[in-house]
Design an enzyme around this catalytic site. Structure first.
Site, PDB file in Angstrom:
ATOM      1  N   GLU A 159     -36.452  29.426   7.482  1.00  0.00           N
ATOM      2  CA  GLU A 159     -35.106  29.550   7.663  1.00  0.00           C
ATOM      3  C   GLU A 159     -35.251  29.862   9.333  1.00  0.00           C
ATOM      4  O   GLU A 159     -35.875  31.557   9.885  1.00  0.00           O
ATOM      5  CB  GLU A 159     -34.876  30.923   7.086  1.00  0.00           C
ATOM      6  CG  GLU A 159     -33.593  31.736   6.628  1.00  0.00           C
ATOM      7  CD  GLU A 159     -33.050  32.345   7.912  1.00  0.00           C
ATOM      8  OE1 GLU A 159     -32.604  31.896   9.023  1.00  0.00           O
ATOM      9  OE2 GLU A 159     -33.276  34.145   7.698  1.00  0.00           O
ATOM     10  N   GLU A 173     -32.787  30.283   0.061  1.00  0.00           N
ATOM     11  CA  GLU A 173     -33.222  31.974  -0.129  1.00  0.00           C
ATOM     12  C   GLU A 173     -31.363  31.829  -0.814  1.00  0.00           C
ATOM     13  O   GLU A 173     -30.414  31.856  -0.407  1.00  0.00           O
ATOM     14  CB  GLU A 173     -33.862  32.379   1.065  1.00  0.00           C
ATOM     15  CG  GLU A 173     -35.081  31.746   1.276  1.00  0.00           C
ATOM     16  CD  GLU A 173     -35.615  33.391   2.015  1.00  0.00           C
ATOM     17  OE1 GLU A 173     -36.378  34.063   1.857  1.00  0.00           O
ATOM     18  OE2 GLU A 173     -35.490  33.154   3.651  1.00  0.00           O
TER      19      GLU A 173
END
Ligand code: NAD
Length: 495
Positions: free
Chosen positions: A264, A475
């Site tokens: 990320e 996520e």
């Protein structure tokens, strides 16, 4: 102790009693094997206030060995029992929210009310994955009357979690909770700027009933503690949140062990405002999108893509609001807090100096600032750079601060093209009064999540992650669980 009493304690003594300072390994706090310590800073006063363990490869080896030992029992613990422990952790986090929020605000520089929101988000994470733990299940396969075929979703094993400094507790929670729900064990490495709340979380999990060794936290620098962790041959999965450059290195290290990764890596997210939008809502939406957490958000709306018809009015209204935002030490509950470190402030300042040199109009802000009471701290004024060209570095590169770049477009088609015009693809926002247009644009935007008429809408239920240089994997939501399980297929001849 109330939140107000903790804040008073900090301002009178210059620190807080009882802060953790060792690694959390195998169910307890331990000193760094090399005995070295590092300092953590209060960004709102630019001063050190506490020391913590500077970890190295030996500490990582200890933590991974503990996680490995604990893995078999935890992986076979009844899923409902795992969920019950996560739920108890959520309850303890809620009960201790005041202390967690004060420490988070102090360590990161964010406002206390933002930190309180982050703690509430961490509670939701543990509640959500507590409920998910016993819903992870396999399949059956139709391979004929003489056979049975089924699959089990097994935990992948020891997982590493490398946490950034902008959302220390909530980023730790959003990857640790699904890993534990899936039966994995954890070694987390918080950022060296913000080591404390991840350590506090590990202690809370132990008190909630998590067996020793299932969740470990190593503190220290990225090079000395993070590097050995993501390269460790017993780590089977790495969840990393941070910069693109470090993410690439992490992926290379994990590749050497054929470990999976979720990356990320931030963004340069567009927030499109069309002329048919509700202007009041759009102005508030843009302000929150870029100045929340002083712009230090991977999914910040750092590029305003605005239709020419409303450009002047939007910039005028935004500049007036940006200029009136109250900056200050996070624990004084200002509207905008401090930046995480002196180095980060210098980096942001460099971007603005560059923009100035290139003749870009600065409609608001543009300079350093300080806490009005102590005259110190690492602050930067909420800034707006107007009518910036598409190839400018302030449009193309992640500044990660309170800096909004404005790009002017003629119509819907150009808005989508401009929105897609960077190497990132994390999120995008669209403000328009036309339902069909909103969904057409969302369809054509290359991003992992699109917000319509409210930037940052959603919570732990919604999968989150990016495209292009923003990374891959997701996520949050049920999708996050996929990183922490692997499918084992079983087939048997029965007659
Ligand atoms: P970074 O990526 O270097 O650090 C993030 C985390 O990775 C920290 O815990 C750090 O200790 C760890 N780390 C660093 N080097 C490592 C290595 N070789 N192996 C394993 N772990 C390692 O980010 P930074 O230098 O703190 O910030 C630089 C820029 O990154 C920021 O200005 C911002 O643009 C971006 N950033 C993005 C996010 C995000 O949410 N996506 C968060 C923080 C920073």
């Amino acid at each position: 102790m109330t939140t107000e009493a903790l804040v008073a304690e900090y301002f009178s003594s210059g620190t807080l009693a009882g802060l953790p300072s060792g690694h959390f390994i195998d169910g307890g706090f331990v000193a760094a094997s090399g005995g070295r310590m590092m300092e953590t800073f209060d960004p709102g006063a630019s001063r050190a206030y506490h020391s913590f363990a500077a970890g190295n490869g030996d500490d990582v080896d200890r933590a991974v060995a503990a996680a490995r030992r604990a893995g078999r029992e935890w992986g076979w613990t009844k899923a409902g029992a795992r969920g019950a422990i996560l739920f108890r952790a959520a309850q303890i986090i809620r009960a201790e929210a005041g202390r967690l929020a004060v420490v988070e605000s102090l360590d990161s520089g964010k406002t206390l009310q933002e930190a309180e929101g982050d703690v509430a988000g961490a509670v939701r994470c543990f509640e959500y994955y507590a409920g998910a733990a016993d819903k992870i299940q396999g399949d059956t396969f139709p391979i004929g009357a003489d056979y049975i075929g089924y699959s089990i979703e097994e935990p992948v094993g020891v997982t590493a979690h490398v946490i950034p400094w902008n959302y220390p507790l909530s980023t730790a929670a959003r990857s640790i909770a699904p890993a534990l729900a899936a039966g994995c064990t954890v070694v987390a490495k918080p950022a060296e700027q913000t080591p404390l709340t991840a350590l506090m979380l590990a202690d809370i999990l132990l008190r909630a009933g998590l067996p020793a060794g299932v969740c470990n936290v190593i503190t220290g620098t990225g090079a000395e503690a993070g590097g050995p962790l993501v390269a460790h041959p017993d780590v089977r999965h790495v969840t990393f949140t941070g910069s693109v450059a470090t993410g690439i290195r992490v992926m290379q290290s994990a590749a050497a062990n054929v470990a999976s990764v979720v990356l990320e890596l931030g963004g340069k997210s567009p927030l499109i405002v069309m002329a048919d939008a509700d202007m009041d809502a759009a102005v508030e939406g843009v302000l929150g999108a870029i100045y929340e957490n002083a712009g230090q958000i991977c999914s910040a709306g750092s590029r305003l893509v605005v239709e020419r018809k409303i450009h002047a009015e939007m910039v005028e209204r935004l500049s007036a609001r940006a200029g009136s935002l109250r900056l200050g030490h996070g624990l004084r509950r200002p509207e905008v807090g401090a930046l995480s470190s002196a180095a980060h402030l210098v980096k942001i300042e460099g971007y603005i100096e560059g923009a100035r040199t290139r003749g870009i109009a600065i409609a608001a802000g543009g300079s350093r600032a300080s806490d009005p009471e102590n005259g110190k701290g690492w602050f930067f004024q909420p800034t707006i750079l107007d009518a910036v060209s598409a190839d400018d570095p302030v449009v193309q590169e992640e500044i990660f601060g309170p800096v909004l770049s404005v790009q002017v477009v003629e119509d819907e088609e150009e808005a989508v093209a401009v929105a897609n015009g960077t190497d990132f693809g994390l999120v995008a926002g669209i403000y328009t009064g036309d339902f069909g247009r909103a969904h057409r644009m969302a369809r054509d935007i290359d991003a992992g999540q699109v917000y319509i008429n409210e930037y940052f809408a959603g919570g732990i239920e919604v999968p989150f992650g990016g495209n292009k240089l923003s990374g891959f994997g997701r996520e949050k939501g049920f999708q996050a669980l996929r990183s922490y399980t692997r499918t084992k297929s079983l087939t048997a001849k029965i007659s």
